[in-house]
Design a protein around this motif. Structure first.
Motif, PDB file in Angstrom:
ATOM      1  N   GLY A  65      11.915  11.342 -68.865  1.00 21.09           N
ATOM      2  CA  GLY A  65      10.732  12.036 -68.366  1.00 21.09           C
ATOM      3  C   GLY A  65      10.789  13.510 -68.664  1.00 21.09           C
ATOM      4  O   GLY A  65      11.839  14.117 -68.673  1.00 21.09           O
ATOM      5  N   GLY A  66       9.624  14.104 -68.873  1.00 22.40           N
ATOM      6  CA  GLY A  66       9.537  15.531 -69.150  1.00 22.40           C
ATOM      7  C   GLY A  66       8.373  16.130 -68.395  1.00 22.40           C
ATOM      8  O   GLY A  66       7.520  15.434 -67.877  1.00 22.40           O
ATOM      9  N   GLN A  67       8.381  17.442 -68.314  1.00 20.57           N
ATOM     10  CA  GLN A  67       7.293  18.136 -67.640  1.00 20.57           C
ATOM     11  C   GLN A  67       6.050  18.130 -68.493  1.00 20.57           C
ATOM     12  O   GLN A  67       6.128  18.223 -69.705  1.00 20.57           O
ATOM     13  CB  GLN A  67       7.715  19.569 -67.322  1.00 20.57           C
ATOM     14  N   GLU A 106      11.967  16.483 -76.190  1.00 22.20           N
ATOM     15  CA  GLU A 106      12.166  16.745 -74.768  1.00 22.20           C
ATOM     16  C   GLU A 106      11.970  15.506 -73.905  1.00 22.20           C
ATOM     17  O   GLU A 106      12.438  15.445 -72.771  1.00 22.20           O
ATOM     18  CB  GLU A 106      11.214  17.851 -74.299  1.00 22.20           C
ATOM     19  N   ARG A 107      11.300  14.477 -74.432  1.00 20.67           N
ATOM     20  CA  ARG A 107      11.103  13.237 -73.682  1.00 20.67           C
ATOM     21  C   ARG A 107      12.147  12.181 -74.044  1.00 20.67           C
ATOM     22  O   ARG A 107      12.109  11.071 -73.542  1.00 20.67           O
ATOM     23  CB  ARG A 107       9.699  12.678 -73.945  1.00 20.67           C
ATOM     24  N   GLY A 108      13.050  12.506 -74.941  1.00 16.20           N
ATOM     25  CA  GLY A 108      14.083  11.565 -75.337  1.00 16.20           C
ATOM     26  C   GLY A 108      13.698  10.670 -76.495  1.00 16.20           C
ATOM     27  O   GLY A 108      14.464   9.776 -76.869  1.00 16.20           O
ATOM     28  N   ALA A 109      12.519  10.861 -77.092  1.00  7.73           N
ATOM     29  CA  ALA A 109      12.080  10.022 -78.209  1.00  7.73           C
ATOM     30  C   ALA A 109      12.770  10.472 -79.494  1.00  7.73           C
ATOM     31  O   ALA A 109      12.875  11.669 -79.766  1.00  7.73           O
ATOM     32  CB  ALA A 109      10.564  10.092 -78.368  1.00  7.73           C
ATOM     33  N   ILE A 112       5.740  11.814 -66.318  1.00  9.88           N
ATOM     34  CA  ILE A 112       5.794  12.929 -65.365  1.00  9.88           C
ATOM     35  C   ILE A 112       7.192  13.187 -64.841  1.00  9.88           C
ATOM     36  O   ILE A 112       7.417  14.155 -64.117  1.00  9.88           O
ATOM     37  CB  ILE A 112       4.841  12.670 -64.174  1.00  9.88           C
ATOM     38  N   GLY A 113       8.127  12.315 -65.177  1.00 11.42           N
ATOM     39  CA  GLY A 113       9.482  12.472 -64.666  1.00 11.42           C
ATOM     40  C   GLY A 113       9.723  11.601 -63.446  1.00 11.42           C
ATOM     41  O   GLY A 113       8.795  11.235 -62.715  1.00 11.42           O
ATOM     42  N   SER A 114      10.974  11.275 -63.213  1.00 15.35           N
ATOM     43  CA  SER A 114      11.331  10.415 -62.083  1.00 15.35           C
ATOM     44  C   SER A 114      11.112  11.136 -60.761  1.00 15.35           C
ATOM     45  O   SER A 114      11.323  12.349 -60.646  1.00 15.35           O
ATOM     46  CB  SER A 114      12.792   9.975 -62.204  1.00 15.35           C
ATOM     47  N   LEU A 115      10.690  10.376 -59.743  1.00 15.38           N
ATOM     48  CA  LEU A 115      10.434  10.973 -58.430  1.00 15.38           C
ATOM     49  C   LEU A 115      11.722  11.213 -57.660  1.00 15.38           C
ATOM     50  O   LEU A 115      11.863  12.225 -56.964  1.00 15.38           O
ATOM     51  CB  LEU A 115       9.498  10.055 -57.623  1.00 15.38           C
ATOM     52  N   ASP A 116      12.674  10.259 -57.707  1.00 13.39           N
ATOM     53  CA  ASP A 116      13.967  10.399 -57.020  1.00 13.39           C
ATOM     54  C   ASP A 116      13.797  10.698 -55.537  1.00 13.39           C
ATOM     55  O   ASP A 116      14.468  11.570 -54.971  1.00 13.39           O
ATOM     56  CB  ASP A 116      14.809  11.504 -57.678  1.00 13.39           C
ATOM     57  N   ARG A 137       7.195   2.515 -64.081  1.00 16.42           N
ATOM     58  CA  ARG A 137       8.187   2.883 -65.084  1.00 16.42           C
ATOM     59  C   ARG A 137       7.599   3.771 -66.178  1.00 16.42           C
ATOM     60  O   ARG A 137       8.180   4.787 -66.563  1.00 16.42           O
ATOM     61  CB  ARG A 137       8.780   1.608 -65.693  1.00 16.42           C
ATOM     62  N   LEU A 138       6.422   3.377 -66.709  1.00 20.89           N
ATOM     63  CA  LEU A 138       5.818   4.163 -67.788  1.00 20.89           C
ATOM     64  C   LEU A 138       5.357   5.528 -67.295  1.00 20.89           C
ATOM     65  O   LEU A 138       5.489   6.532 -67.994  1.00 20.89           O
ATOM     66  CB  LEU A 138       4.650   3.394 -68.397  1.00 20.89           C
ATOM     67  N   ALA A 139       4.795   5.566 -66.096  1.00 22.03           N
ATOM     68  CA  ALA A 139       4.338   6.849 -65.554  1.00 22.03           C
ATOM     69  C   ALA A 139       5.515   7.785 -65.306  1.00 22.03           C
ATOM     70  O   ALA A 139       5.413   9.000 -65.528  1.00 22.03           O
ATOM     71  CB  ALA A 139       3.564   6.618 -64.266  1.00 22.03           C
TER      72      ALA A 139
END
Length: 349
Positions: free
Chosen positions: A346-348, A269-272, A56-60, A50-52
């Motif tokens: 998640g962000g790039q 960009e990360r939603g924070a 790096i963003g969700s893998l999906d 979850r934290l990773a």
């Protein structure tokens, strides 16, 4: 036939145990306070907890490479796995990556552990503040007692009728410098008086205009505009008030003859959630930019240089961070908070 049936039953039992163990391991990995990324031998991301995924963003269902999602981590991996344990900045946050080979180094993959240094630094900061608070409290009290006597004696001396103009000017200098020293002592004492952070959910759209309105009523001159949206942040209310008031005071002091300050809230960009204080001043000199958050570093004549230092200490105690944002004109300080639910997009890298 009996042996075959027994072997089949044992295999089914062992398979159930393995499935339960796999589910338990997956649950533990997802709940870890450390980001975990599993890489195959080709450098593709096979698993991210979850934290990773917030880094790096969700893998999906995809299997992207580490270079695509986090080039900084890929460079550290190619350079030997960060054996010197150097922090790496990903999406604006410092992480300490650790690469652990799995199985045969020629054919096996690699586990990447990402430790967020924000919480670690907050713990270190709390211990440092506790020891420094005891020292500063004793020193400040020793200074404050004779300083109070000096200020009282100077006030009585200034009321005397027999003083000449030159003497009154000297008394004024003593009074002014005594007040400046007393302000420094008061700021230092805040380090020892501060209680541990009691973080709670704060609605920035409701809280920021209220604090700015109260501060504006006590401060004459200058314009303060608030652009606050309905965003919740996790912070100690009293600590947040000190940080915002310090930033407003700094903005007014450095904005020039016609100060105009804007307080903005939003999400990065990360939603924070974040809060920014911007001014229309000339900006900060390059020679002091690198030492901006150090104690007693100031470009204002007569300033103590403790406002931004105290603000940074308060932010780190609340798992937040404060930074100077690059702006073409004026100065902009941003405070990035922890989200109440801990969920960040998640962000790039």
């Amino acid at each position: 036939a009996r042996r075959a049936r027994e072997s089949e039953a044992l295999a089914a039992e062992r398979g159930l145990d393995v499935a339960n163990l796999e589910a338990l391991n997956a649950h533990i990995v997802q709940r870890l306070d450390t980001g975990v990324i599993a890489l195959d031998r080709d450098g593709r991301i096979r698993l991210a907890n979850r934290l990773a995924a917030g880094i790096i963003g969700s893998l999906d269902g995809e299997t992207p490479t580490l270079a695509e999602r986090a080039p900084a981590l890929q460079r550290a991996f190619e350079a030997g796995g960060n054996t010197e344990r150097t922090p790496i900045t990903v999406s604006g946050i410092d992480y300490l990556p650790r690469f652990v080979p799995v199985g045969d180094s020629q054919r096996g993959g690699t586990l990447l552990f990402l430790e967020d240094l924000t919480a670690v630094r907050a713990q270190i900061q709390q211990a440092k503040l506790a020891s420094m608070g005891r020292l500063t409290a004793s020193i400040a009290h020793e200074i404050r007692n004779p300083l109070s006597a000096i200020m009282q004696a100077t006030q009585l001396l200034g009321e005397a009728d027999y003083l000449q103009d030159g003497d009154r000017r000297l008394v004024g200098i003593i009074t002014k410098q005594s007040r400046r020293l007393n302000e420094t002592v008061e700021n230092v004492l805040q380090l020892s008086r501060r209680s541990p952070a009691q973080r709670e959910t704060v609605d920035l759209a409701e809280w920021v205009p209220q604090v700015v309105s109260e501060w504006r009523a006590a401060f004459s001159g200058g314009e303060v505009e608030v652009q606050a949206t309905a965003i919740a942040a996790l912070f100690d209310r009293s600590h947040m008030r000190q940080v915002l008031e310090n930033l407003l005071r700094n903005a007014m002091d450095h904005a020039g003859e016609h100060p105009a300050v804007t307080v903005v809230t939003g999400r990065d960009e990360r939603g924070a959630p974040y809060l920014e204080v911007r001014d229309n001043g000339p900006g900060i000199d390059a020679e002091i930019r690198d030492h901006l958050f150090e104690p007693f570093a100031t470009s204002r004549r007569g300033g103590t240089g403790l406002g931004l230092y105290l603000s940074r200490e308060l932010c780190e105690a609340n798992s937040a961070r404060i930074e100077l944002r690059p702006e073409e004109t004026g100065t902009c300080f941003r405070v990035t908070f922890a989200a109440p639910d801990g969920a960040q997009q998640g962000g790039q890298a």
